[in-house]
Design a protein around this motif. Sequence first.
Motif, PDB file in Angstrom:
ATOM      1  N   GLU A 211       0.828  -1.211   0.000  1.00  0.00           N
ATOM      2  CA  GLU A 211       0.000   0.000   0.000  1.00  0.00           C
ATOM      3  C   GLU A 211       0.864   1.263   0.000  1.00  0.00           C
ATOM      4  O   GLU A 211       0.632   2.181  -0.791  1.00  0.00           O
ATOM      5  N   GLU A 212       1.887   1.281   0.864  1.00  0.00           N
ATOM      6  CA  GLU A 212       2.765   2.460   0.920  1.00  0.00           C
ATOM      7  C   GLU A 212       3.519   2.633  -0.403  1.00  0.00           C
ATOM      8  O   GLU A 212       3.696   3.755  -0.883  1.00  0.00           O
ATOM      9  N   ALA A 214       2.514   1.655  -3.377  1.00  0.00           N
ATOM     10  CA  ALA A 214       1.549   2.115  -4.385  1.00  0.00           C
ATOM     11  C   ALA A 214       1.255   3.604  -4.206  1.00  0.00           C
ATOM     12  O   ALA A 214       1.261   4.369  -5.179  1.00  0.00           O
ATOM     13  N   LYS A 215       1.051   4.014  -2.967  1.00  0.00           N
ATOM     14  CA  LYS A 215       0.736   5.429  -2.708  1.00  0.00           C
ATOM     15  C   LYS A 215       1.908   6.333  -3.085  1.00  0.00           C
ATOM     16  O   LYS A 215       1.715   7.419  -3.640  1.00  0.00           O
ATOM     17  N   THR A 224      -3.811   8.719 -10.430  1.00  0.00           N
ATOM     18  CA  THR A 224      -4.778   8.002  -9.595  1.00  0.00           C
ATOM     19  C   THR A 224      -5.031   6.629 -10.222  1.00  0.00           C
ATOM     20  O   THR A 224      -4.524   6.343 -11.313  1.00  0.00           O
ATOM     21  N   ILE A 225      -5.836   5.837  -9.547  1.00  0.00           N
ATOM     22  CA  ILE A 225      -6.180   4.491 -10.038  1.00  0.00           C
ATOM     23  C   ILE A 225      -6.731   4.573 -11.471  1.00  0.00           C
ATOM     24  O   ILE A 225      -6.430   3.718 -12.311  1.00  0.00           O
ATOM     25  N   MET A 244      -5.710  -6.294  -1.457  1.00  0.00           N
ATOM     26  CA  MET A 244      -4.961  -5.049  -1.664  1.00  0.00           C
ATOM     27  C   MET A 244      -5.678  -4.161  -2.684  1.00  0.00           C
ATOM     28  O   MET A 244      -5.802  -2.947  -2.503  1.00  0.00           O
ATOM     29  N   GLY A 245      -6.139  -4.808  -3.753  1.00  0.00           N
ATOM     30  CA  GLY A 245      -6.865  -4.072  -4.789  1.00  0.00           C
ATOM     31  C   GLY A 245      -8.104  -3.402  -4.225  1.00  0.00           C
ATOM     32  O   GLY A 245      -8.412  -2.246  -4.531  1.00  0.00           O
ATOM     33  N   THR A 247      -8.637  -2.505  -1.084  1.00  0.00           N
ATOM     34  CA  THR A 247      -8.235  -1.386  -0.207  1.00  0.00           C
ATOM     35  C   THR A 247      -7.905  -0.133  -1.020  1.00  0.00           C
ATOM     36  O   THR A 247      -8.270   0.982  -0.655  1.00  0.00           O
ATOM     37  N   LEU A 248      -7.187  -0.341  -2.127  1.00  0.00           N
ATOM     38  CA  LEU A 248      -6.757   0.801  -2.940  1.00  0.00           C
ATOM     39  C   LEU A 248      -7.858   1.299  -3.881  1.00  0.00           C
ATOM     40  O   LEU A 248      -7.699   2.330  -4.535  1.00  0.00           O
ATOM     41  N   VAL A 250      -9.056  -0.542  -6.552  1.00  0.00           N
ATOM     42  CA  VAL A 250      -8.794  -0.992  -7.926  1.00  0.00           C
ATOM     43  C   VAL A 250      -9.944  -1.876  -8.392  1.00  0.00           C
ATOM     44  O   VAL A 250     -10.265  -2.869  -7.719  1.00  0.00           O
TER      45      VAL A 250
END
Lengths: 347, 140
Positions: A211-212, A214-215, A224-225, A244-245, A247-248, A250
Amino acid sequence: MVGIIGYGVYIPRYRIKTEEIACVWGEDGEAMAHGLRVFEKSLPGPDEDVVTISTEAARNAVKYAELDPKRIGAVYVGSESHPYAVKPTGTIVSEAIGCSTDMTCADFEFACKAGTAAVQACMGLVSSKMIDVGLAIGADTAQGRPGDALEYSAAAGGVAILIGKENPVATIETTTSFTTDTPDFWRREGEDFPSHGARFTGEPAYFRHVEEGAKALMKKTDTTIDDYDYFVFHQPNGKFPMAMGKTLGVPMEKLEDSLVVKDIGNTYSASAMMGLARILDIADPGSKIFMVSYGSGAGSDAFSIVVEDEIEAHRGEVPTVDDYIKRKTYVNYSIYAKYRRKIKALG
Amino acid sequence: MAEKGVAQVWRRFDSIYNLIGTHCSNCGTYYFPPRLVCPKCRRKGKLEEYKYKGLGKIHTFSIVRQAPENFKRQVPYVVAQVQLDEGPRLTAQIVNIDPEDVKIGMRVRVCFRKITEYGEGGIIVYGYKFEPTMIVTGHE
């Protein structure tokens, strides 16, 4: 701009079903397969290891790129199952693909992200014009202690990526990394099998780092996504990258094409790279790919990649990820134990 | 401690890793393993290094069920004579196929495998084996 001028993959032919492993340990195979989202995994043949897998993948990459291997100035092999403790895998691979002696070579280790660390090293060397072309390989014949949860996913496979500047099939726009000291998974010198922190491998390890990572990449690129067509996350199992997807934010349709883990398991150093290779096999020119690898210990490497028109001139020359996934034969647990050297009496 | 046989294997890396043999440009004959002298042309022979394409067919084969100690993990396995497209015939293992599916005349291509190990702490010898040609998506 630096990019991927060729790539090749290799997945051994042998598969064992999750249900077959579960049966040996008295677990519910179907529930296990659906829970992990891993239905079968690849395993190396008795005469395959990281050297042979890396060589096959690298030969495919060289053929794909139509490259004279003598132009390769660096060979880096990332793995946590190098056959020698001392004697670089890369030296054997470079000779076996016909490189010149005028090149640098080293083996990398960073759990499941050693391959993408090698990609970053090659990017640096190519960008600084120290070398013309670099070869980064992620390959593993992953170890899982019999009866351990890892045994359901620890698989074998390799991906080789040629990094250069001339006519890339995909441009790497930028990369970022996120690294901490997090002991979620390790293997001490001389140990046959790794140890792990069970649930600790999730939240503070995989999820935090991916996550970190990706951010950080989205912040660096101011995207952005919605700016990306495909997402690739490291795949220790099918469940983690899907979570993970979610959460983000996606959408599943941007993630599902990369999830090869359900068919071949976690190929460790090749895991995220295998997902990327599958996307490169099918993506249209102009597509944008967002990839985050993860290595226990722990760290993540994130990449923003754009597919170029050049890719269409190279397809059809070497087997795709799906070609290798389809080429398979199932073995039972006894054969698996024999091939994976779990029968000590055989030496 | 110096290990017996390391130099002997090392001298053959070029030929066993990459199927490098020789070609006599005087009579056109291809040789594998590489030769120093063309036995047909003798003094008139002109030998040059040649890298084989690695494609051929199975000339004949045998399924090994009683294997030497180093190969027991692989039993049953196939040892074949492979006729390379350029002409020479060589002995190699056939992998990535069940032994009962191997047929005389089958098209094969070279692959890179572990040949043997000099014990648990010794060197690992890699080299050529052959496998059935693969289906490649998009290849005509």
